[in-house]
Design a protein around this motif. Structure first.
Motif, PDB file in Angstrom:
ATOM      1  N   PRO A   1      -0.460   8.556   3.178  1.00 13.12           N
ATOM      2  CA  PRO A   1      -1.584   9.476   3.016  1.00 13.12           C
ATOM      3  C   PRO A   1      -2.920   8.738   2.950  1.00 13.12           C
ATOM      4  N   VAL A   2      -3.880   9.218   3.729  1.00 16.06           N
ATOM      5  CA  VAL A   2      -5.215   8.613   3.786  1.00 16.06           C
ATOM      6  C   VAL A   2      -6.261   9.719   3.612  1.00 16.06           C
TER       7      VAL A   2
ATOM      8  N   VAL B   1       0.828  -1.212   0.000  1.00 18.79           N
ATOM      9  CA  VAL B   1       0.000   0.000   0.000  1.00 18.79           C
ATOM     10  C   VAL B   1       0.860   1.259   0.000  1.00 18.79           C
ATOM     11  N   ALA B   2       0.612   2.136  -0.984  1.00 18.68           N
ATOM     12  CA  ALA B   2       1.276   3.441  -1.052  1.00 18.68           C
ATOM     13  C   ALA B   2       0.413   4.529  -0.435  1.00 18.68           C
ATOM     14  N   GLY B   3      -0.908   4.375  -0.529  1.00 19.30           N
ATOM     15  CA  GLY B   3      -1.847   5.346  -0.001  1.00 19.30           C
ATOM     16  C   GLY B   3      -3.229   4.743   0.019  1.00 19.30           C
TER      17      GLY B   3
ATOM     18  N   GLU C   1      -4.318   5.596  13.319  1.00 19.76           N
ATOM     19  CA  GLU C   1      -3.121   6.359  13.638  1.00 19.76           C
ATOM     20  C   GLU C   1      -2.300   6.550  12.377  1.00 19.76           C
ATOM     21  N   GLY C   2      -1.849   7.777  12.141  1.00 16.50           N
ATOM     22  CA  GLY C   2      -1.045   8.049  10.964  1.00 16.50           C
ATOM     23  C   GLY C   2      -0.764   9.531  10.848  1.00 16.50           C
ATOM     24  N   PRO C   3       0.258   9.895  10.061  1.00 14.77           N
ATOM     25  CA  PRO C   3       0.689  11.285   9.985  1.00 14.77           C
ATOM     26  C   PRO C   3      -0.133  12.154   9.039  1.00 14.77           C
TER      27      PRO C   3
END
Length: 247
Positions: free
Chosen positions: A184-185, A114-116, A209-211
């Protein structure tokens, strides 16, 4: 149409070659790869020269198998098998409704693929928090004794919900344990969606959780999320995710 074999079923998909990272569209419960969102996104990806993949899980669309034999785990493994056969390198997953849950499972358990991530009215844990939570005592008893129950649908014939779908789904829940999404989400949710609530979208936003995670609420959009403005928002969010990936 292209096909592969998995677990005794022929799985159908359409893969368009192009620049990577590619885009993978994951459809919803009882939907198929010929839907408005999948086709519109494929057309856009082709215009961009971007690789694109859409697929049918077993028991859906042009793939073999009985829908009532399926489960979240089966359909996730179907998606993984097609992704591995038809793509190269990490992909941007676009998951609609149940496809959002499947995309989250792949992102959690196979982050190397997964890239995004882009979700459209994502329905994580819907077998437990949607169907099971809404069943009364008689319905739960019927599910246990008969093995299935018919549930009214806004999209035609009643859905046949099986005991196996509910039980197997409990091993695939994503909102009860850490959910790290380190890419990125972009999530989208309509406020007029009667299948997935705004509260579900907010719960997912709070839990993950993620930036770089963003949720867009669209006033008046329903679960189909297929109007012209909705489709444009999907394309915009996919492009936003792509623009934030390392070159």
């Amino acid at each position: 149409m292209q096909t592969i074999e998995r677990a005794g079923n022929t799985l159908a998909f359409h893969a368009t070659q192009g620049q990577g990272p590619g885009i993978v569209f994951l459809g919803g419960f009882k939907s198929d790869m010929e839907g408005t969102k999948a086709i519109a996104l494929e057309v856009w990806a082709r215009q961009q020269g971007r690789a694109f993949l859409r697929l049918d899980y077993s028991g859906h669309g042009q793939s073999e198998g009985a829908f009532t034999d399926g489960s979240i785990g089966n359909w996730t493994e179907d998606a993984l098998a097609v992704i591995r056969a038809a793509t190269t390198g990490p992909q941007v997953l676009v998951g609609s409704s149940m496809g959002g849950w499947i995309a989250l499972l792949i992102a959690r358990d196979h982050p190397d693929l997964v890239a995004g991530l882009v979700t459209i009215a994502a329905a994580p844990d819907f077998t437990e928090d949607g169907y099971w939570a809404a069943f009364n005592a008689d319905q739960r008893l019927q599910l246990a004794e008969v093995g299935h129950i018919a549930v009214p649908s806004d999209y035609g014939d009643p859905y046949i919900i099986t005991h196996r779908l509910i039980e197997e789904g409990r091993s695939r829940l994503v909102l009860r344990s850490p959910l790290n999404l380190p890419f990125p989400v972009r999530m989208m949710q309509g406020t007029a969606d009667t299948a997935v609530s705004t509260e579900t979208a907010l719960r997912l936003l709070d839990h993950a959780e993620g930036p770089d995670i963003r949720l867009t609420l669209v006033r008046g959009a329903d679960h189909r999320f297929s109007g012209d403005d909705d489709l444009e928002l999907i394309r915009h969010n996919v492009q936003d995710v792509l623009s934030r990936l390392p070159s």
